[in-house]
Design a protein around this motif. Structure first.
Motif, PDB file in Angstrom:
ATOM      1  N   SER A  41      33.186  59.796  65.980  1.00  0.00           N
ATOM      2  CA  SER A  41      31.970  60.048  65.202  1.00  0.00           C
ATOM      3  C   SER A  41      31.841  61.553  65.013  1.00  0.00           C
ATOM      4  O   SER A  41      32.373  62.334  65.801  1.00  0.00           O
ATOM      5  CB  SER A  41      30.743  59.496  65.935  1.00  0.00           C
ATOM      6  OG  SER A  41      30.668  60.001  67.262  1.00  0.00           O
ATOM      7  N   HIS A  43      29.228  64.794  64.391  1.00  0.00           N
ATOM      8  CA  HIS A  43      27.822  65.112  64.652  1.00  0.00           C
ATOM      9  C   HIS A  43      27.460  66.502  64.133  1.00  0.00           C
ATOM     10  O   HIS A  43      28.202  67.465  64.337  1.00  0.00           O
ATOM     11  CB  HIS A  43      27.548  65.039  66.162  1.00  0.00           C
ATOM     12  CG  HIS A  43      27.900  63.708  66.741  1.00  0.00           C
ATOM     13  ND1 HIS A  43      27.051  62.625  66.677  1.00  0.00           N
ATOM     14  CD2 HIS A  43      29.034  63.271  67.376  1.00  0.00           C
ATOM     15  CE1 HIS A  43      27.628  61.577  67.265  1.00  0.00           C
ATOM     16  NE2 HIS A  43      28.834  61.942  67.689  1.00  0.00           N
ATOM     17  N   CYS A  57      33.309  66.718  66.208  1.00  0.00           N
ATOM     18  CA  CYS A  57      33.645  65.315  66.462  1.00  0.00           C
ATOM     19  C   CYS A  57      33.329  64.934  67.904  1.00  0.00           C
ATOM     20  O   CYS A  57      33.196  65.776  68.793  1.00  0.00           O
ATOM     21  CB  CYS A  57      35.099  65.039  66.114  1.00  0.00           C
ATOM     22  SG  CYS A  57      36.289  65.731  67.280  1.00  0.00           S
ATOM     23  N   SER A  58      33.252  63.614  68.132  1.00  0.00           N
ATOM     24  CA  SER A  58      32.789  63.084  69.417  1.00  0.00           C
ATOM     25  C   SER A  58      33.762  63.336  70.562  1.00  0.00           C
ATOM     26  O   SER A  58      33.384  63.245  71.730  1.00  0.00           O
ATOM     27  CB  SER A  58      32.517  61.586  69.288  1.00  0.00           C
ATOM     28  OG  SER A  58      33.685  60.903  68.834  1.00  0.00           O
ATOM     29  N   LEU A 103      27.060  60.341  74.700  1.00  0.00           N
ATOM     30  CA  LEU A 103      27.115  59.553  73.472  1.00  0.00           C
ATOM     31  C   LEU A 103      26.328  58.257  73.626  1.00  0.00           C
ATOM     32  O   LEU A 103      26.439  57.552  74.639  1.00  0.00           O
ATOM     33  CB  LEU A 103      28.567  59.232  73.124  1.00  0.00           C
ATOM     34  CG  LEU A 103      29.471  60.449  72.858  1.00  0.00           C
ATOM     35  CD1 LEU A 103      30.926  60.017  72.792  1.00  0.00           C
ATOM     36  CD2 LEU A 103      29.051  61.145  71.571  1.00  0.00           C
ATOM     37  N   ARG A 119      26.832  56.001  65.799  1.00  0.00           N
ATOM     38  CA  ARG A 119      26.786  56.558  67.140  1.00  0.00           C
ATOM     39  C   ARG A 119      25.940  57.843  67.125  1.00  0.00           C
ATOM     40  O   ARG A 119      26.020  58.654  66.202  1.00  0.00           O
ATOM     41  CB  ARG A 119      28.204  56.886  67.598  1.00  0.00           C
ATOM     42  CG  ARG A 119      28.282  57.482  69.000  1.00  0.00           C
ATOM     43  CD  ARG A 119      29.691  57.909  69.327  1.00  0.00           C
ATOM     44  NE  ARG A 119      30.582  56.781  69.501  1.00  0.00           N
ATOM     45  CZ  ARG A 119      31.906  56.855  69.431  1.00  0.00           C
ATOM     46  NH1 ARG A 119      32.472  58.007  69.138  1.00  0.00           N
ATOM     47  NH2 ARG A 119      32.644  55.788  69.617  1.00  0.00           N
ATOM     48  N   LEU A 124      23.954  61.223  69.552  1.00  0.00           N
ATOM     49  CA  LEU A 124      24.041  62.066  70.742  1.00  0.00           C
ATOM     50  C   LEU A 124      22.715  62.038  71.490  1.00  0.00           C
ATOM     51  O   LEU A 124      21.641  61.955  70.883  1.00  0.00           O
ATOM     52  CB  LEU A 124      24.342  63.524  70.361  1.00  0.00           C
ATOM     53  CG  LEU A 124      25.723  63.843  69.821  1.00  0.00           C
ATOM     54  CD1 LEU A 124      25.791  65.311  69.419  1.00  0.00           C
ATOM     55  CD2 LEU A 124      26.799  63.537  70.858  1.00  0.00           C
TER      56      LEU A 124
END
Length: 467
Positions: free
Chosen positions: A39, A41, A71-72, A80, A90, A92
């Motif tokens: 994901s 963010h 990115c995740s 997460l 998804r 944070l």
């Protein structure tokens, strides 16, 4: 090659290729178009958390825009919040900060079976791909390879910084050369200059730029090549010192510093006023006790000398005419303690004023005491207007006979008065005073002259040796 290796990651193409987010972390090549496991963010709106993100991802001078993503893979799993459905988003947790990077040896997660199913078995192993322009090569993210990239990145960044400094006309460019510092500022060394800067830096926090009233005169002005306020305060100070020390024309300074000519004019006037105020607030007149404490041996026969006085003239483009000169002049009185420190600077007057008149108008008479003495040139006939003793060379040319003691004393005083001449020479090493001062500078000539005189106390060592 290091025995410890990061997993080789196969980037997977998503069915929805309209999402083109990329991770902004250096050395991370993750793209939303080719990976549905990750994901992406956006940066938090809170300024302090934004700073934490920027510091952690090592992106100095980074401009945060709405499309910028991290990115995740750079967040801990506990930060997460997984989506409730496969099609969900998804998120944070509040306060989450990216902490996992190539440079701290985190291990990249490999794609899962679930993700492979979601993407309809579109996994693209680069070793089997030929002429598929929608594929992305598998990345060998071994520790050795990553470290080599990091070293190369650091090297290139340093090279870019050095190139930028060499192309920039500012103090940083010449900081390593004391010869260059002396040439551009008259300060003996870079250390001298920085010691002086630390003394005046607090005052620069409240600096008020001087602006020109009325419409700006665009005649002969350098084309706009930068912001009028783009220079750092220390580079503005360097510009002012270069102007004072070398007498450079404003157009020349504008080209060197890549700013408007009008900005150069404002910077010079602003700093002349600032230094005039800051240095003028420092008491330079010394007590009898302080003068005697620093009295050089060469002054032992004249130990009550408080100050050595002389006048100097500046040529200028103005309507203030000297009666005995073919050019326009200003005239000022300067006083030096026996050990060589500037202890008195008068305002400037029209060049036609006499030495006696300038001494009376300057205000120095009120500082003199009957227990002290002044040392002056033969033209200072001021016995009737000062309360103290006067050491002055005898006027020998008009006398038929001169005694041996008078000749000896005259020669002795003349040798000692060389020190004030050397002081004036140091002031005039600021080239702005060695040429005809332009009419545009006459509005701030008092400030420029006073600052140049006072700077002598900071730029060099003492004129007279103690022993």
């Amino acid at each position: 090659m290091s025995a410890k290796r990061l997993n080789v990651v196969k980037l997977q193409r998503r069915e929805d290729s309209s999402n083109s987010h990329h991770c902004c972390v250096p050395l991370c090549t993750a793209s939303a178009r080719f990976n549905s496991v990750l994901s992406f963010h956006s940066f938090p709106k809170d300024k302090e958390r934004q700073k934490s993100w920027v510091v952690n991802i090592r992106r100095n001078n980074f401009t945060i825009a709405t499309h910028i993503r991290v990115c995740s893979r750079h967040f801990q799993s506990t930060d997460l919040i997984e989506a409730p459905t496969p099609a969900g988003r998804r998120r944070l947790k509040n306060g989450a900060v990216p902490v996992l990077f190539h440079w701290n040896n985190f291990t990249l997660p490999a794609p899962t079976n679930t993700d492979t199913a979601q993407n309809k078995d579109l996994s693209m192993d680069v070793a089997l791909q030929h002429h598929d322009y929608c594929s992305t090569a598998a990345l060998d993210l071994s520790l050795d390879h990553t470290e080599d990239n990091r070293v190369e990145t650091v090297r290139l960044q340093k090279q870019m910084e050095e190139t930028a400094i060499s192309n920039k006309f500012g103090l940083e460019r010449f900081a390593a050369s004391d010869d260059d510092i002396r040439f551009y500022t008259r300060f003996a060394t870079h250390a001298h200059l920085m010691a002086f800067w630390r003394q005046i830096e607090p005052a620069t926090q409240k600096i008020m730029p001087v602006t020109r009233a009325g419409a700006a005169d665009k005649t002969n002005e350098v084309p706009h090549t930068g912001n009028a306020t783009s220079l750092q305060p220390i580079d503005e100070f360097f510009l002012f010192m270069a102007s004072l020390s070398l007498g450079l024309m404003q157009k020349d300074l504008a080209y060197r510093f890549k700013i408007d000519q009008s900005a150069v004019s404002r910077i010079i006037t602003t700093w002349a006023n600032l230094l005039y105020s800051v240095l003028g607030a420092v008491g330079i007149w010394m007590s009898e006790e302080a003068v005697k404490a620093h009295l050089p041996d060469v002054f032992q026969n004249y130990s009550d000398t408080q100050v050595v006085l002389d006048c100097t003239e500046l040529r200028c483009q103005t309507s203030v005419f000297s009666t005995n000169k073919s050019h326009c002049t200003f005239k000022g009185l300067i006083g030096v303690a026996p050990h060589g420190a500037v202890t008195f600077v008068s305002a400037l007057y029209a060049g036609s004023i006499s030495d006696k008149e300038i001494l009376m108008q300057s205000g120095i008479v009120s500082l003199l005491k009957p227990t002290t003495a002044i040392m002056v040139d033969e033209g200072f006939l001021v016995e009737d207007c000062v309360p103290c003793k006067i050491y002055r060379p005898a006027i020998l040319a008009k006398r038929a006979q001169v005694s041996v003691p008078e000749v000896s004393e005259t020669q002795s005083i003349a040798r000692l008065r060389v020190h004030v001449k050397r002081l004036i020479q140091r002031v005039k090493e600021h080239k702005i005073f060695s040429t005809v001062i332009p009419l545009s500078a006459t509005g701030s000539i008092n400030q420029l002259y006073t600052v140049a005189c006072l700077l002598v106390n900071y730029q060099n060592g003492p004129l007279v040796k103690a022993g």
